[in-house]
Design a protein around this motif. Structure first.
Motif, short mmCIF file in Angstrom:
data_model
loop_
_atom_site.label_atom_id
_atom_site.label_comp_id
_atom_site.label_asym_id
_atom_site.label_seq_id
_atom_site.Cartn_x
_atom_site.Cartn_y
_atom_site.Cartn_z
N SER A 109 -7.51 6.69 5.90
CA SER A 109 -8.80 7.37 6.12
C SER A 109 -9.75 6.50 6.79
O SER A 109 -10.52 6.91 7.46
N SER B 37 -11.62 9.22 -0.89
CA SER B 37 -10.48 8.30 -0.87
C SER B 37 -10.79 6.83 -0.96
O SER B 37 -9.92 5.79 -1.16
N ASP C 131 -3.33 5.37 1.92
CA ASP C 131 -4.53 6.68 2.01
C ASP C 131 -5.57 5.92 2.40
O ASP C 131 -6.43 6.56 3.17
N ASN D 28 -11.66 7.75 9.81
CA ASN D 28 -13.17 7.76 10.03
C ASN D 28 -13.61 6.86 11.23
O ASN D 28 -14.64 7.15 12.03
N ASP E 260 -16.47 9.16 1.94
CA ASP E 260 -14.87 9.55 2.02
C ASP E 260 -14.48 9.47 0.50
O ASP E 260 -14.19 8.32 0.08
#
Length: 143
Positions: A105, A56, A101, A109, A54
């Motif tokens: 995330s 982010s 964020d 996930n 990811d």
């Protein structure tokens, strides 16, 4: 190779936690509802892999890995009877250092990894209720 070893550590911790937390209970545990060892290994692998990939989360996860203290933290948080190296306050502190964020995330996930294992809303709710609110802080503390 490091990711594979990390995945096995996470899976082993989750498996042992689920087994310990279900002792003495006649109701099916989250561990059993997720399909036992195979389901837990898949959940851990999917979650770890998606978090490591990811973008982010790259600032959080780059050049870092899990260690045995982190595995004990997960074990303790999930009721496995392990001694936690971090307190709930330290986990909360780690979570507070995440951006919104990053938190989104991590939660996404985890939800995505869980949905790959089960479509049963009862199981999803049980697992999320058990560990969901701590997942961002635990992941942040692990890295």
């Amino acid at each position: 190779m490091k990711v594979i070893g990390t995945t096995w550590i996470i899976a082993a911790v989750i498996v042992s936690l689920a087994a310990c937390s279900s002792m003495g209970s006649t109701a099916k545990s989250a561990y059993q509802m997720l399909g036992g060892t195979k389901g837990i290994e898949s959940l851990a692998s999917n979650f770890l892999n998606s978090s490591l990939k990811d973008p982010s989360l790259s600032g959080l996860t780059s050049a870092k890995n899990f260690d045995s203290a982190s595995a004990n933290q997960l074990c303790s948080a999930l009721g496995g009877g392990c001694k936690a190296p971090l307190t709930d306050q330290q986990i909360s502190s780690a979570a507070s250092n995440l951006t919104s964020d990053q938190t989104k995330s991590i939660n996404s996930n985890f939800s995505s990894a869980l949905s790959k294992i089960t479509s049963d809303s009862t199981v999803t709710e049980l697992v999320t209720k058990t560990v969901g609110s701590k997942v961002p802080g635990m992941l942040a503390a692990l890295f």
